[in-house]
Design a protein around this motif. Structure first.
Motif, PDB file in Angstrom:
ATOM      1  N   ALA A  27       3.576  16.015  -4.339  1.00 48.44           N
ATOM      2  CA  ALA A  27       3.481  17.082  -3.338  1.00 48.44           C
ATOM      3  C   ALA A  27       2.669  18.253  -3.908  1.00 48.44           C
ATOM      4  N   PRO A  28       1.865  18.935  -3.062  1.00 52.73           N
ATOM      5  CA  PRO A  28       1.582  18.571  -1.670  1.00 52.73           C
ATOM      6  C   PRO A  28       0.569  17.434  -1.617  1.00 52.73           C
ATOM      7  N   GLY A  29       0.908  16.417  -0.885  1.00 42.97           N
ATOM      8  CA  GLY A  29       0.041  15.254  -0.819  1.00 42.97           C
ATOM      9  C   GLY A  29      -0.532  15.060   0.562  1.00 42.97           C
ATOM     10  N   ARG A  76       0.831  -1.200   0.000  1.00 40.75           N
ATOM     11  CA  ARG A  76       0.000   0.000   0.000  1.00 40.75           C
ATOM     12  C   ARG A  76       0.872   1.259   0.000  1.00 40.75           C
ATOM     13  N   ARG A  77       1.947   1.239   0.783  1.00 43.50           N
ATOM     14  CA  ARG A  77       2.863   2.382   0.822  1.00 43.50           C
ATOM     15  C   ARG A  77       3.506   2.601  -0.546  1.00 43.50           C
ATOM     16  N   ASP A  78       3.878   1.505  -1.216  1.00 45.42           N
ATOM     17  CA  ASP A  78       4.472   1.618  -2.554  1.00 45.42           C
ATOM     18  C   ASP A  78       3.489   2.244  -3.535  1.00 45.42           C
ATOM     19  N   LEU A  79       2.211   1.876  -3.420  1.00 46.87           N
ATOM     20  CA  LEU A  79       1.208   2.486  -4.288  1.00 46.87           C
ATOM     21  C   LEU A  79       1.126   3.988  -4.049  1.00 46.87           C
ATOM     22  N   CYS A  80       1.178   4.375  -2.785  1.00 45.09           N
ATOM     23  CA  CYS A  80       1.156   5.800  -2.461  1.00 45.09           C
ATOM     24  C   CYS A  80       2.367   6.507  -3.061  1.00 45.09           C
ATOM     25  N   ASP A  81       3.538   5.908  -2.920  1.00 41.60           N
ATOM     26  CA  ASP A  81       4.752   6.507  -3.461  1.00 41.60           C
ATOM     27  C   ASP A  81       4.679   6.646  -4.976  1.00 41.60           C
ATOM     28  N   ALA A  82       4.020   5.691  -5.639  1.00 37.33           N
ATOM     29  CA  ALA A  82       3.948   5.705  -7.092  1.00 37.33           C
ATOM     30  C   ALA A  82       2.962   6.739  -7.621  1.00 37.33           C
ATOM     31  N   VAL A  83       1.976   7.110  -6.806  1.00 39.56           N
ATOM     32  CA  VAL A  83       0.870   7.934  -7.298  1.00 39.56           C
ATOM     33  C   VAL A  83       0.906   9.361  -6.783  1.00 39.56           C
ATOM     34  N   LEU A  84       1.275   9.537  -5.517  1.00 39.17           N
ATOM     35  CA  LEU A  84       1.103  10.841  -4.878  1.00 39.17           C
ATOM     36  C   LEU A  84       2.210  11.811  -5.253  1.00 39.17           C
TER      37      LEU A  84
END
Length: 265
Positions: A63-65, A53-61
């Protein structure tokens, strides 16, 4: 004691089976728009799921996130025969963990980035929030109730399974059943259908069926680099799947799988 929360706009975002390509543009936009994304931790054995889930966030989000915060998932009581009571207790405990995590973020200074609007909180849901997932039922228990609840549809493991095996989910004009391992064990083959998709089965319940005339299409870790597939007549493929599933769970500490059974007519 139930934490005191500001008005919350809740987004339940289907994320498919963990592959970044399974995120729709709607899902990506909902993640980016959130003020807070809550990620569950399910113990050391399933730490990899939180990492995905964290990897998905890193791939999509970008700044500012949103702020990302974790919470520890409670363990469901498994002793006794009162299955529905166990689930009810578990859902109540999860609701409390959600609200505590939101309250902690607010206490640490989190505010809505949209002035005058409710705090936008998102949860990332494996597959689709409407299919064998209790996130919507847990959200309904929140006190006070969310200002709004938005659901973003996701690709289900059922769809990914059929795509991986390049098979149709149903026969021409024919119905199918989506059920669970527990139901298959207790009720046997679902009446009135020739195709059954079985989810939430940690006990290989297909082994309790007479294999004559049945074929199986099985998949584990769907959409991931370690994806595993097997298929064939149940009498032949079933023993292979039991062995492969046990070895994979021992190796990785967790497994998520699904299978389709079809009766030949």
């Amino acid at each position: 004691m139930t934490p005191v929360l500001p008005p919350v706009a809740l987004s339940l975002i289907g994320i498919g089976t963990g592959h970044p390509g399974h995120l729709t543009r709607e899902a990506q936009a909902a993640m980016q728009a959130a003020d807070l994304i809550l990620l569950p931790h399910k113990g050391e054995d399933k730490a990899e799921l939180a990492a995905l889930r964290r990897d998905l966030c890193d791939a999509v989000l970008t700044a500012p996130g949103p702020r990302i915060a974790g919470f520890d998932m409670p363990v469901r009581r498994s002793a006794g025969d009162d299955y529905l009571a166990q689930v009810d207790e578990w859902h109540a405990a999860i609701t409390h963990r959600w609200q505590a995590a939101i309250a902690q973020a607010v206490a640490q200074g989190l505010e809505s980035r949209a002035a005058g609007q409710p705090l936008r909180v998102a949860l990332l849901v494996w597959g689709d929030p409407a299919l064998y997932d209790s996130t919507l039922r847990i959200a309904a228990r929140m006190q006070p109730a969310p200002h709004s609840v938005t659901v973003v549809a996701g690709i289900s493991s059922m769809q990914v399974l059929c795509a991986a095996h390049a098979i149709a989910l149903n026969g021409i004009g024919q119905p199918f059943v989506v059920t669970t391992g527990r139901q298959l064990r207790e009720q046997g083959w679902p009446p009135g259908v020739d195709t059954a998709v079985v989810m939430l089965d940690g006990q290989c319940s297909f082994t309790e069926l007479s294999p004559e005339g049945l074929s199986i299409w099985w998949g584990a870790y769907l959409g991931m680099d370690r994806q595993m597939l097997d298929s064939g007549p149940l009498a032949e493929a079933g023993p292979r799947i039991v062995q492969a599933r046990a070895a994979a769970r021992q190796r990785h500490g967790w497994i998520m799988d699904i299978y389709l059974l079809r009766r030949q007519t």
